[in-house]
Design a protein around this motif. Structure first.
Motif, PDB file in Angstrom:
ATOM      1  N   UNK A   1      28.378 -28.610 -40.564  1.00 31.85           N
ATOM      2  CA  UNK A   1      28.477 -30.038 -40.276  1.00 31.85           C
ATOM      3  C   UNK A   1      28.166 -30.181 -38.796  1.00 31.85           C
ATOM      4  N   UNK A   2      27.127 -30.954 -38.478  1.00 33.29           N
ATOM      5  CA  UNK A   2      26.672 -31.062 -37.089  1.00 33.29           C
ATOM      6  C   UNK A   2      26.517 -32.520 -36.672  1.00 33.29           C
ATOM      7  N   UNK A   3      26.780 -32.773 -35.400  1.00 36.86           N
ATOM      8  CA  UNK A   3      26.590 -34.091 -34.797  1.00 36.86           C
ATOM      9  C   UNK A   3      25.132 -34.191 -34.338  1.00 36.86           C
ATOM     10  N   UNK A   4      24.488 -35.323 -34.644  1.00 38.41           N
ATOM     11  CA  UNK A   4      23.098 -35.537 -34.229  1.00 38.41           C
ATOM     12  C   UNK A   4      22.991 -36.787 -33.369  1.00 38.41           C
ATOM     13  N   UNK A   5      21.939 -36.854 -32.583  1.00 35.16           N
ATOM     14  CA  UNK A   5      21.789 -37.840 -31.516  1.00 35.16           C
ATOM     15  C   UNK A   5      21.743 -39.289 -31.980  1.00 35.16           C
ATOM     16  N   UNK A   6      21.066 -39.574 -33.076  1.00 34.04           N
ATOM     17  CA  UNK A   6      20.869 -40.969 -33.483  1.00 34.04           C
ATOM     18  C   UNK A   6      21.602 -41.273 -34.789  1.00 34.04           C
ATOM     19  N   UNK A   7      22.176 -42.432 -34.850  1.00 33.99           N
ATOM     20  CA  UNK A   7      22.850 -42.888 -36.061  1.00 33.99           C
ATOM     21  C   UNK A   7      21.864 -43.501 -37.023  1.00 33.99           C
ATOM     22  N   UNK A   8      20.919 -42.708 -37.477  1.00 34.27           N
ATOM     23  CA  UNK A   8      19.877 -43.187 -38.366  1.00 34.27           C
ATOM     24  C   UNK A   8      19.661 -42.161 -39.472  1.00 34.27           C
TER      25      UNK A   8
ATOM     26  N   UNK B   1      37.758 -29.561 -41.770  1.00 33.44           N
ATOM     27  CA  UNK B   1      38.740 -29.735 -40.703  1.00 33.44           C
ATOM     28  C   UNK B   1      38.160 -29.052 -39.470  1.00 33.44           C
ATOM     29  N   UNK B   2      37.419 -29.836 -38.679  1.00 31.42           N
ATOM     30  CA  UNK B   2      36.707 -29.311 -37.517  1.00 31.42           C
ATOM     31  C   UNK B   2      37.012 -30.123 -36.276  1.00 31.42           C
ATOM     32  N   UNK B   3      36.764 -29.528 -35.122  1.00 36.45           N
ATOM     33  CA  UNK B   3      36.890 -30.222 -33.847  1.00 36.45           C
ATOM     34  C   UNK B   3      35.509 -30.337 -33.215  1.00 36.45           C
ATOM     35  N   UNK B   4      35.167 -31.562 -32.780  1.00 35.33           N
ATOM     36  CA  UNK B   4      33.949 -31.776 -31.982  1.00 35.33           C
ATOM     37  C   UNK B   4      34.396 -31.709 -30.520  1.00 35.33           C
ATOM     38  N   UNK B   5      34.236 -30.549 -29.865  1.00 33.18           N
ATOM     39  CA  UNK B   5      34.742 -30.387 -28.504  1.00 33.18           C
ATOM     40  C   UNK B   5      34.101 -31.353 -27.526  1.00 33.18           C
ATOM     41  N   UNK B   6      34.930 -31.930 -26.650  1.00 30.23           N
ATOM     42  CA  UNK B   6      34.445 -32.810 -25.592  1.00 30.23           C
ATOM     43  C   UNK B   6      34.084 -34.212 -26.038  1.00 30.23           C
TER      44      UNK B   6
ATOM     45  N   UNK C   1      30.534 -25.669 -36.534  1.00 30.95           N
ATOM     46  CA  UNK C   1      30.610 -26.611 -37.638  1.00 30.95           C
ATOM     47  C   UNK C   1      30.569 -25.982 -39.014  1.00 30.95           C
ATOM     48  N   UNK C   2      30.897 -24.715 -39.102  1.00 27.06           N
ATOM     49  CA  UNK C   2      30.810 -24.002 -40.378  1.00 27.06           C
ATOM     50  C   UNK C   2      31.832 -24.531 -41.381  1.00 27.06           C
ATOM     51  N   UNK C   3      31.339 -24.816 -42.576  1.00 28.86           N
ATOM     52  CA  UNK C   3      32.205 -25.202 -43.690  1.00 28.86           C
ATOM     53  C   UNK C   3      31.813 -24.364 -44.900  1.00 28.86           C
ATOM     54  N   UNK C   4      32.801 -24.043 -45.710  1.00 29.89           N
ATOM     55  CA  UNK C   4      32.570 -23.201 -46.880  1.00 29.89           C
ATOM     56  C   UNK C   4      32.894 -23.985 -48.137  1.00 29.89           C
ATOM     57  N   UNK C   5      31.974 -23.984 -49.073  1.00 28.78           N
ATOM     58  CA  UNK C   5      32.198 -24.644 -50.357  1.00 28.78           C
ATOM     59  C   UNK C   5      32.898 -23.675 -51.297  1.00 28.78           C
ATOM     60  N   UNK C   6      33.744 -24.223 -52.147  1.00 31.06           N
ATOM     61  CA  UNK C   6      34.444 -23.386 -53.125  1.00 31.06           C
ATOM     62  C   UNK C   6      33.584 -23.211 -54.382  1.00 31.06           C
ATOM     63  N   UNK C   7      34.181 -22.669 -55.420  1.00 24.00           N
ATOM     64  CA  UNK C   7      33.453 -22.389 -56.663  1.00 24.00           C
ATOM     65  C   UNK C   7      32.991 -23.661 -57.366  1.00 24.00           C
ATOM     66  N   UNK C   8      33.557 -24.813 -57.004  1.00 27.13           N
ATOM     67  CA  UNK C   8      33.134 -26.095 -57.574  1.00 27.13           C
ATOM     68  C   UNK C   8      32.072 -26.779 -56.721  1.00 27.13           C
ATOM     69  N   UNK C   9      31.753 -26.211 -55.552  1.00 30.29           N
ATOM     70  CA  UNK C   9      30.784 -26.831 -54.649  1.00 30.29           C
ATOM     71  C   UNK C   9      31.415 -27.883 -53.753  1.00 30.29           C
TER      72      UNK C   9
ATOM     73  N   UNK D   1      38.746 -34.800 -33.867  1.00 31.63           N
ATOM     74  CA  UNK D   1      39.011 -34.059 -35.106  1.00 31.63           C
ATOM     75  C   UNK D   1      38.260 -34.729 -36.253  1.00 31.63           C
ATOM     76  N   UNK D   2      37.588 -33.922 -37.079  1.00 32.70           N
ATOM     77  CA  UNK D   2      36.838 -34.397 -38.243  1.00 32.70           C
ATOM     78  C   UNK D   2      37.480 -33.776 -39.468  1.00 32.70           C
ATOM     79  N   UNK D   3      37.993 -34.642 -40.374  1.00 32.49           N
ATOM     80  CA  UNK D   3      38.649 -34.157 -41.595  1.00 32.49           C
ATOM     81  C   UNK D   3      38.125 -34.924 -42.793  1.00 32.49           C
ATOM     82  N   UNK D   4      37.950 -34.227 -43.887  1.00 31.69           N
ATOM     83  CA  UNK D   4      37.518 -34.890 -45.105  1.00 31.69           C
ATOM     84  C   UNK D   4      37.097 -33.899 -46.156  1.00 31.69           C
TER      85      UNK D   4
END
Length: 182
Positions: free
Chosen positions: A89-96, A139-144, A126-134, A73-76
Motif C-alpha cells: 500500500x503506497x501513497x502517490x502524489x496525485x489524488x487521481x 495497519x500501517x504508519x505513513x511516517x512524517x 507498506x507491505x501487506x499480506x493477504x490471507x487464504x481468502x485474499x 496511521x492507516x487501518x482497514x
C-alpha cells in the motif's frame, strides 16, 4: 594619413555598436521558489480512502486514516487480493484514480520529504499480506505525514494505491483510492 584610416575606424565603430546591440542579453536566474515548510500536525482528525479496482482486478476496500505519533496511521481491510500474496500500500502524489491502471495518481510520494519518493523500492514499505481468502488487514504508519492543512506532507487529496502480486503483473497497480477528510 589619419584621414585615410577615418572611414575604416568609422566602419569598425559601427560594427562594434551593432554587434553589442544584437548580442544576446544574459538571462536572469530564475527566482527561487520557496517550498512551504513541512507541518508537525494537521488540521483533521480523520480521513478515509475508498479503494476501487484498477488494472482489471477485483481488489477493493476501505481504509481509515488518523493522526498518530510520528505520522498518519492507516487501518482497514482490502479484499480481492491474490490469496496468500504479498502486496504493498503506497501513497502517490496525485489524488487521481481515473486511469484504468491508476497511472494518473503519479509517482510514489514521500510524506517525510514532502516530495516524490527518491527511495529505492525494497518492497518492504507498506507491505501487506493477504490471507487464504485474499483479504488483508491493513495497519500501517505513513511516517512524517499529516492530515489536512495543505503542507507538503499533508496526505489529504493524494492517492493510496495497492501494488499487487497479480499473476502476470507483479507490482501492478491493482486498486486506487483518494484520501478525503470525513
Amino acid at each position: 594619413m589619419l584621414r585615410s584610416f577615418r572611414p575604416a575606424l568609422s566602419l569598425l565603430a559601427a560594427a562594434l555598436v551593432v554587434g553589442c546591440a544584437s548580442a544576446p542579453r544574459p538571462t536572469p536566474a530564475p527566482a527561487a521558489v520557496a517550498t512551504p515548510p513541512l507541518a508537525g500536525t494537521g488540521t483533521a482528525n480523520a480521513a478515509v480512502a475508498n479503494l476501487a479496482s484498477a488494472s482489471g482486478t477485483l481488489v477493493s476496500g476501505r481504509v481509515m486514516l488518523s493522526p498518530a505519533q510520528g505520522g498518519v496511521r492507516v487501518r482497514g481491510e482490502l479484499g480481492g487480493l491474490v490469496r496468500n500474496g504479498t502486496h504493498n500500500l503506497r501513497l502517490h502524489a496525485r489524488g487521481d484514480c481515473s486511469a484504468v491502471d491508476a497511472a494518473s495518481a503519479g509517482p510514489e510520494y514521500d510524506a517525510q520529504r514532502g516530495a516524490p519518493s527518491q527511495l529505492p523500492d525494497s518492497g518492504e514499505r507498506g507491505r501487506i499480506l493477504a490471507d487464504a481468502r485474499g483479504v488483508a488487514v491493513v495497519d500501517l504508519l505513513l511516517p512524517g505525514a499529516v492530515l489536512g492543512g495543505g503542507a507538503p506532507n499533508d496526505v489529504v487529496g493524494r492517492a493510496l494505491l495497492v501494488l499487487g502480486a497479480t499473476p502476470g503483473a507483479i507490482s501492478a497497480r491493482v486498486a486506487c483510492g483518494v484520501v478525503r477528510i470525513e
